[in-house]
Design a protein around this motif. Structure first.
Motif, PDB file in Angstrom:
ATOM      1  N   LEU A  63     -14.205  26.506   3.875  1.00 14.24           N
ATOM      2  CA  LEU A  63     -13.704  25.393   5.331  1.00 14.24           C
ATOM      3  C   LEU A  63     -14.971  25.682   6.365  1.00 14.24           C
ATOM      4  O   LEU A  63     -15.035  24.670   7.211  1.00 14.24           O
ATOM      5  CB  LEU A  63     -12.279  25.279   5.344  1.00 14.24           C
ATOM      6  CG  LEU A  63     -11.648  24.733   4.802  1.00 14.24           C
ATOM      7  CD1 LEU A  63     -10.489  24.821   4.657  1.00 14.24           C
ATOM      8  CD2 LEU A  63     -12.439  22.501   4.244  1.00 14.24           C
TER       9      LEU A  63
ATOM     10  N   LEU B 148     -18.588  24.214   6.168  1.00 17.15           N
ATOM     11  CA  LEU B 148     -18.795  23.180   6.033  1.00 17.15           C
ATOM     12  C   LEU B 148     -18.391  22.881   7.449  1.00 17.15           C
ATOM     13  O   LEU B 148     -18.928  21.470   7.717  1.00 17.15           O
ATOM     14  CB  LEU B 148     -17.723  22.565   5.064  1.00 17.15           C
ATOM     15  CG  LEU B 148     -17.856  22.810   3.596  1.00 17.15           C
ATOM     16  CD1 LEU B 148     -16.614  22.340   2.637  1.00 17.15           C
ATOM     17  CD2 LEU B 148     -19.241  22.296   3.480  1.00 17.15           C
TER      18      LEU B 148
ATOM     19  N   ASP C 178      -8.767  20.180   9.913  1.00 14.09           N
ATOM     20  CA  ASP C 178      -7.775  19.270   9.931  1.00 14.09           C
ATOM     21  C   ASP C 178      -6.958  18.637   8.489  1.00 14.09           C
ATOM     22  O   ASP C 178      -5.459  18.965   8.475  1.00 14.09           O
ATOM     23  CB  ASP C 178      -7.307  17.786  10.799  1.00 14.09           C
ATOM     24  CG  ASP C 178      -7.479  18.351  12.440  1.00 14.09           C
ATOM     25  OD1 ASP C 178      -7.168  19.492  12.825  1.00 14.09           O
ATOM     26  OD2 ASP C 178      -8.024  17.349  13.294  1.00 14.09           O
ATOM     27  N   ARG C 179      -8.154  18.424   7.866  1.00 11.16           N
ATOM     28  CA  ARG C 179      -7.470  17.384   6.861  1.00 11.16           C
ATOM     29  C   ARG C 179      -7.197  18.814   5.126  1.00 11.16           C
ATOM     30  O   ARG C 179      -5.651  18.884   4.299  1.00 11.16           O
ATOM     31  CB  ARG C 179      -8.502  16.958   6.017  1.00 11.16           C
ATOM     32  CG  ARG C 179      -8.628  15.645   6.446  1.00 11.16           C
ATOM     33  CD  ARG C 179      -9.785  14.629   5.749  1.00 11.16           C
ATOM     34  NE  ARG C 179     -10.485  13.514   6.241  1.00 11.16           N
ATOM     35  CZ  ARG C 179      -9.748  11.959   6.740  1.00 11.16           C
ATOM     36  NH1 ARG C 179      -8.654  11.759   6.334  1.00 11.16           N
ATOM     37  NH2 ARG C 179     -10.466  11.686   7.346  1.00 11.16           N
ATOM     38  N   ALA C 180      -7.832  20.127   5.360  1.00 10.60           N
ATOM     39  CA  ALA C 180      -8.263  20.765   4.388  1.00 10.60           C
ATOM     40  C   ALA C 180      -7.317  21.889   4.772  1.00 10.60           C
ATOM     41  O   ALA C 180      -6.907  22.724   3.923  1.00 10.60           O
ATOM     42  CB  ALA C 180      -9.054  21.429   3.904  1.00 10.60           C
TER      43      ALA C 180
ATOM     44  N   ALA D 262     -21.153  20.311   9.628  1.00 12.00           N
ATOM     45  CA  ALA D 262     -20.767  18.795  10.368  1.00 12.00           C
ATOM     46  C   ALA D 262     -21.255  19.074  12.053  1.00 12.00           C
ATOM     47  O   ALA D 262     -21.646  18.635  12.248  1.00 12.00           O
ATOM     48  CB  ALA D 262     -19.393  18.579  10.348  1.00 12.00           C
TER      49      ALA D 262
ATOM     50  N   LYS E 108     -14.019  19.395  13.427  1.00 14.59           N
ATOM     51  CA  LYS E 108     -12.559  19.324  13.527  1.00 14.59           C
ATOM     52  C   LYS E 108     -11.965  18.768  12.629  1.00 14.59           C
ATOM     53  O   LYS E 108     -10.841  19.110  11.868  1.00 14.59           O
ATOM     54  CB  LYS E 108     -11.688  19.293  14.948  1.00 14.59           C
ATOM     55  CG  LYS E 108     -10.726  19.174  14.456  1.00 14.59           C
ATOM     56  CD  LYS E 108      -9.795  19.173  16.486  1.00 14.59           C
ATOM     57  CE  LYS E 108      -8.404  19.406  16.725  1.00 14.59           C
ATOM     58  NZ  LYS E 108      -8.148  17.996  16.175  1.00 14.59           N
ATOM     59  N   PRO E 109     -12.149  18.016  12.319  1.00 12.73           N
ATOM     60  CA  PRO E 109     -11.633  16.881  11.065  1.00 12.73           C
ATOM     61  C   PRO E 109     -11.767  17.345   9.797  1.00 12.73           C
ATOM     62  O   PRO E 109     -10.623  17.231   8.884  1.00 12.73           O
ATOM     63  CB  PRO E 109     -12.677  15.144  10.724  1.00 12.73           C
ATOM     64  CG  PRO E 109     -13.215  15.308  12.312  1.00 12.73           C
ATOM     65  CD  PRO E 109     -13.501  16.742  12.916  1.00 12.73           C
ATOM     66  N   ILE E 110     -12.701  18.251   9.115  1.00 14.68           N
ATOM     67  CA  ILE E 110     -12.256  18.991   8.230  1.00 14.68           C
ATOM     68  C   ILE E 110     -11.527  19.870   7.632  1.00 14.68           C
ATOM     69  O   ILE E 110     -10.436  20.258   7.096  1.00 14.68           O
ATOM     70  CB  ILE E 110     -13.709  19.717   7.387  1.00 14.68           C
ATOM     71  CG1 ILE E 110     -13.990  19.967   5.781  1.00 14.68           C
ATOM     72  CG2 ILE E 110     -14.407  20.338   8.178  1.00 14.68           C
ATOM     73  CD1 ILE E 110     -15.117  20.088   5.299  1.00 14.68           C
TER      74      ILE E 110
END
Lengths: 239, 239
Positions: free
Chosen positions: A173, A176, A158-160, A180, A154-156
């Protein structure tokens, strides 16, 4: 476990799932979790399933058998429902029947789904069906839904991920996000099944499989890891 | 929830915790989850706690009260145990007592800890105490332990943490791991308490607090997010 991801953008949809099914770590198999129901030029409905494999297969097979029967306007099928909302409701109802058949005999029979695609007359849409059969729809503010092992990837996102991201960038995305997840949870495994659906195309578009033998996958994940290490190095350390 | 992180490197230790305690989303408070027990030049023991706050506080307070009593070689304390393994055992035993006192009355009284630091005569070490009171030690192959909300912040550590990473670089990675976690779970919140311990220093070294008012924190997380978006953009899209 499982990891399924559905992302909706003005440009279309990116849908992806892993392929690992396991009954304990000593019994893993490869299964397809992304199923397409297509009437070219008219509708495309993609269903991604997570949870008990007997339940997800029962739901998909029941939906498919509904299409094989002689057309009857009184019986709902994925090819005669008017909207994707109605398709999500049909999947939820089918799930309720399948779950209630198994629940007296099976400790954990639950499953959940993403239902996505486009039916002529409306825009492309993305729904998440809960194990109880009710469902929610993605929106501008909630652009993606995840099923299964949702946290590592989830973090990638949320960021990108942004609203204006193109389909191809979003597909990158998504991969990626799977990388992860697969690094941390062995119950999520290759190949990754991915569909890129272009809005208003009413056709499967680009469907791909990615695994360790795929040179794009190796390059992407390798270069991303190296780039991330360099990025972290380039930032100043805490004072 | 809670997020605690302990990392061991040849250069020393990086230990960090968030500060949020919550009894439901409508009742959040700020607490300290990182406690130091120091005899300068002799030993430094850091304890990070997660789980039921009454239990973690009971354990820390019991350990502290042990130090206030007149010295008695027959009673184990954090200041007379010979090794950090013995300190971990003392924390585990204290946890077992605290948990068994509450269990008949409290639905979820469990807690877990990281115990880390260095006692003169041996190298710096890092242990993870399970809710049952038993424990494991970190090693070259398992360089970090996490407690609480562990998943969102793990991918960046898996990708970028190496054995030779310096303390300051590791501190930066730890903060990025907390950023990823706090973006996704509101039950993990600032400030972040962080200790950088240099091997063989037997002193607290650098202890810091990071929150939204901290300009380094704002710069780090802002530049990391921007850099990550640029990194992803620089990689080719799927064919």
């Amino acid at each position: 476990m499982t990891y399924c991801l559905g992302i909706i953008l003005p440009a279309g949809l990116v849908l992806a799932s892993d392929s690992r099914s396991n009954a304990g770590v000593d019994q893993i198999t490869v299964v397809e979790k992304l199923t397409l129901f297509t009437q070219p030029g008219e509708r495309l409905i993609a269903i991604l399933g997570a949870g008990n494999l007997a339940t997800t297969q029962a739901v998909i097979t029941t939906l498919r058998q509904g299409l094989d029967a002689p057309p009857d306007p009184d019986i709902r099928t994925l090819f005669n429902v008017r909207t994707l909302f109605d398709a999500a409701e049909l999947v939820g109802d089918t799930l309720r029947v399948a779950t209630s058949r198994s629940t007296p005999y099976v400790e954990e029979a639950s499953a959940s789904f993403l239902v996505s695609g486009q039916i002529k007359g409306e825009a492309h849409r993305l729904f998440r069906i809960f194990p109880e059969g009710n469902f929610v729809e993605a929106s501008e503010r909630a652009q993606f839904f995840q099923l299964g092992e949702t946290k590592y990837g989830k973090p990638i996102l949320d960021r990108a991920l942004a609203r204006a991201t193109t389909l191809d960038e979003t597909a990158k995305l998504a991969l990626l996000s799977f990388d992860a997840t697969m690094r941390s949870n062995v119950a999520v495994g290759p190949p990754i099944d991915m569909l890129r659906y272009t809005a208003d195309s009413f056709a499967p578009g680009q469907r791909d499989k990615f695994d360790e033998d795929n040179s794009y996958w190796r390059d992407l994940t390798g270069h991303y890891s190296e780039g991330l290490v360099r990025l972290v190095e380039s930032l100043p350390p805490p004072p």
